[in-house]
Design a protein around this motif. Structure first.
Motif, PDB file in Angstrom:
ATOM      1  N   ARG A  49       0.824  -1.220   0.000  1.00  0.00           N
ATOM      2  CA  ARG A  49       0.000   0.000   0.000  1.00  0.00           C
ATOM      3  C   ARG A  49       0.851   1.260   0.000  1.00  0.00           C
ATOM      4  O   ARG A  49       0.459   2.289  -0.566  1.00  0.00           O
ATOM      5  CB  ARG A  49      -0.953  -0.011   1.209  1.00  0.00           C
ATOM      6  CG  ARG A  49      -2.112  -0.977   1.020  1.00  0.00           C
ATOM      7  CD  ARG A  49      -3.170  -0.869   2.123  1.00  0.00           C
ATOM      8  NE  ARG A  49      -2.703  -1.345   3.420  1.00  0.00           N
ATOM      9  CZ  ARG A  49      -2.480  -0.595   4.485  1.00  0.00           C
ATOM     10  NH1 ARG A  49      -2.701   0.716   4.428  1.00  0.00           N
ATOM     11  NH2 ARG A  49      -2.073  -1.117   5.619  1.00  0.00           N
ATOM     12  N   ALA A  50       2.022   1.180   0.614  1.00  0.00           N
ATOM     13  CA  ALA A  50       2.941   2.336   0.624  1.00  0.00           C
ATOM     14  C   ALA A  50       3.602   2.510  -0.735  1.00  0.00           C
ATOM     15  O   ALA A  50       4.051   3.605  -1.083  1.00  0.00           O
ATOM     16  CB  ALA A  50       4.004   2.150   1.704  1.00  0.00           C
ATOM     17  N   GLY A  51       3.660   1.403  -1.498  1.00  0.00           N
ATOM     18  CA  GLY A  51       4.279   1.456  -2.824  1.00  0.00           C
ATOM     19  C   GLY A  51       5.786   1.581  -2.775  1.00  0.00           C
ATOM     20  O   GLY A  51       6.434   1.859  -3.776  1.00  0.00           O
ATOM     21  N   SER A  52       6.346   1.387  -1.580  1.00  0.00           N
ATOM     22  CA  SER A  52       7.803   1.482  -1.420  1.00  0.00           C
ATOM     23  C   SER A  52       8.200   0.920  -0.061  1.00  0.00           C
ATOM     24  O   SER A  52       7.344   0.541   0.744  1.00  0.00           O
ATOM     25  CB  SER A  52       8.258   2.950  -1.512  1.00  0.00           C
ATOM     26  OG  SER A  52       8.026   3.620  -0.284  1.00  0.00           O
ATOM     27  N   THR A  53       9.506   0.887   0.191  1.00  0.00           N
ATOM     28  CA  THR A  53       9.997   0.454   1.503  1.00  0.00           C
ATOM     29  C   THR A  53      10.425   1.665   2.338  1.00  0.00           C
ATOM     30  O   THR A  53      11.112   1.497   3.350  1.00  0.00           O
ATOM     31  CB  THR A  53      11.182  -0.529   1.365  1.00  0.00           C
ATOM     32  OG1 THR A  53      12.154   0.037   0.482  1.00  0.00           O
ATOM     33  CG2 THR A  53      10.720  -1.866   0.820  1.00  0.00           C
ATOM     34  N   ASP A  54      10.022   2.848   1.907  1.00  0.00           N
ATOM     35  CA  ASP A  54      10.289   4.044   2.708  1.00  0.00           C
ATOM     36  C   ASP A  54       9.704   3.808   4.108  1.00  0.00           C
ATOM     37  O   ASP A  54       8.506   3.558   4.270  1.00  0.00           O
ATOM     38  CB  ASP A  54       9.622   5.263   2.053  1.00  0.00           C
ATOM     39  CG  ASP A  54       9.806   6.525   2.880  1.00  0.00           C
ATOM     40  OD1 ASP A  54       9.031   6.706   3.846  1.00  0.00           O
ATOM     41  OD2 ASP A  54      10.726   7.303   2.578  1.00  0.00           O
ATOM     42  N   LYS A  55      10.567   3.861   5.113  1.00  0.00           N
ATOM     43  CA  LYS A  55      10.166   3.424   6.461  1.00  0.00           C
ATOM     44  C   LYS A  55       8.997   4.233   7.039  1.00  0.00           C
ATOM     45  O   LYS A  55       8.099   3.675   7.666  1.00  0.00           O
ATOM     46  CB  LYS A  55      11.375   3.453   7.400  1.00  0.00           C
ATOM     47  CG  LYS A  55      12.428   2.401   7.029  1.00  0.00           C
ATOM     48  CD  LYS A  55      13.644   2.471   7.942  1.00  0.00           C
ATOM     49  CE  LYS A  55      14.664   1.407   7.597  1.00  0.00           C
ATOM     50  NZ  LYS A  55      15.265   1.577   6.254  1.00  0.00           N
ATOM     51  N   ALA A  56       9.000   5.518   6.814  1.00  0.00           N
ATOM     52  CA  ALA A  56       7.913   6.355   7.342  1.00  0.00           C
ATOM     53  C   ALA A  56       6.585   6.029   6.654  1.00  0.00           C
ATOM     54  O   ALA A  56       5.536   5.959   7.299  1.00  0.00           O
ATOM     55  CB  ALA A  56       8.254   7.832   7.161  1.00  0.00           C
TER      56      ALA A  56
END
Length: 381
Positions: free
Chosen positions: A326-333
């Motif tokens: 759902r975030a579409g990435s592994t960006d931690k925030a």
């Protein structure tokens, strides 16, 4: 064809560079679990579950087109080691998300590190202290010790039991359980007329049980612990000829407890996720499909019974992967924010609905009341 040393060195450098790029492109799931030591029967199925489903997900193409990489360490049921390994996962292994903390002690030793590094952390520990007060980067999948006490007291109330003896372990889970049990007793009209403790490595709890047996007015006994201790208590209970109803917490919700306790477990009641009774769930139960699938997959892979503890790890991975998608990435925030907005996610422990004020997202209906009958789990009547 001959290659010069310079060409070989160049080729090696390209190969290493390609491998590094490949490694950097994986989604790194870090894990610290108690695979050995007193909490091994929790940690072992947790690790096996993560390995099973990381492999399955990778066969299906991974997540966001990237393969998952599980980087795991065994803390040996030692909270200090859990802290050291978490540091290594964050600083050296550069993980994207952390799943683990088999025990409350291990989890709480990991919390300051993930908070400082701002890494999403999904704990597999039971105590309410993991998520209360809410910690921005910390979530958990198991039901809390407070919920366990409430579910047990709900059942006692139906059976007109009002005077209870508590026997709790001196571990982090046991002591938090003791505190939470004491905190909700009055709400259910329960009076704790006796309270004893035992150590997680104790081999005999007969002295404490003898004191309870000799306490006037006791109508039932509630044991709060995990690992081998509750099984020892259960055996001692029968050896002393105590016939009062015996309750345990969800800290023993696995077939390992049945093996360790033997016939002494018959009649024991406890709150548990649906994972222990997939075949007993009605066809229209929203959890039936997922607990049955997990049960079958685990049995097929490891030739042993699935447990609720492995289920907690499965749910954590499910929540983490769902959030990354759902975030579409592994960006931690972004992943952290996505975990916090998990809604209607049906898993083995229940249906998760997280909010900024609730980093577990389960309610009391996620627990089933079970009773051991003829060495097997059955829905309590």
């Amino acid at each position: 064809m001959k290659f010069s040393l310079k060409q070989i060195a160049l080729g090696t450098a390209i190969a290493v560079s390609s491998l590094s790029a490949l490694a950097a492109d994986t989604i790194k799931i870090g894990s610290v679990l108690s695979v050995t030591g007193p909490a091994a029967f929790l940690g072992d199925p947790e690790l096996k579950t993560l390995q099973l489903y990381v492999e399955e997900l990778n066969k299906k193409g991974g997540v966001l087109g990237r393969q998952l990489e599980l980087v795991h360490y065994d803390d040996g049921s030692d909270a200090n080691k859990a802290n050291s390994f978490t540091k290594r996962l964050i600083e050296d292994d550069k993980i994207d998300i952390l799943i683990g903390g088999t025990t409350t002690g291990a989890t709480m030793s990991m919390v300051p590190l993930v908070t400082k590094a701002e890494v999403p952390f999904i704990s597999l520990a039971g105590a309410v202290v993991v998520v209360e007060p809410v910690k921005k980067w910390v979530f958990k999948t198991p039901h809390t010790d407070r919920m366990a006490a409430e579910k047990v007291f709900e059942d006692m109330k139906k059976r007109n039991i009002t005077k209870v003896a508590l026997l709790s372990e001196t571990s982090g889970f046991g002591q938090s359980g003791k505190k939470e049990t004491e905190g909700v007793a009055a709400k259910y009209g329960i009076t704790l007329v006796a309270s004893e403790t035992y150590g997680p490595k104790d081999t005999d709890a007969s002295p404490q049980l003898t004191k309870i047996k000799n306490t006037e007015g006791v109508q039932a006994v509630f044991v709060f612990g995990l690992g081998q201790g509750p099984a020892i208590v259960t055996k001692n209970y029968r050896q002393l000829g105590i016939t009062l109803p015996l309750y345990q917490s969800h800290g023993v919700a696995s077939d390992e407890f049945l093996k360790l306790s033997g016939p002494a477990a018959d009649g024991v009641r406890l709150p548990s996720p649906a994972q222990l009774i997939p075949e007993q769930l009605p066809a229209n139960d929203p959890q039936k499909a997922i607990v049955t699938a997990y049960d079958n997959a685990y049995k097929m892979k490891y030739k042993s019974e699935a447990s609720t503890f492995g289920g907690y790890a499965y749910d954590a991975l499910l929540i983490g992967v769902d959030a990354i998608k759902r975030a579409g990435s592994t960006d931690k925030a972004k992943v952290r924010d996505a975990i916090e907005t998990t809604k209607g996610l049906v898993a083995t422990s229940g249906t998760f609905n997280m909010t900024p004020d609730d980093h577990m997202g389960l309610n009391l209906s996620a627990f089933r009341m079970l009773e051991v009958k003829n060495g097997n789990w059955a829905l309590a009547k």
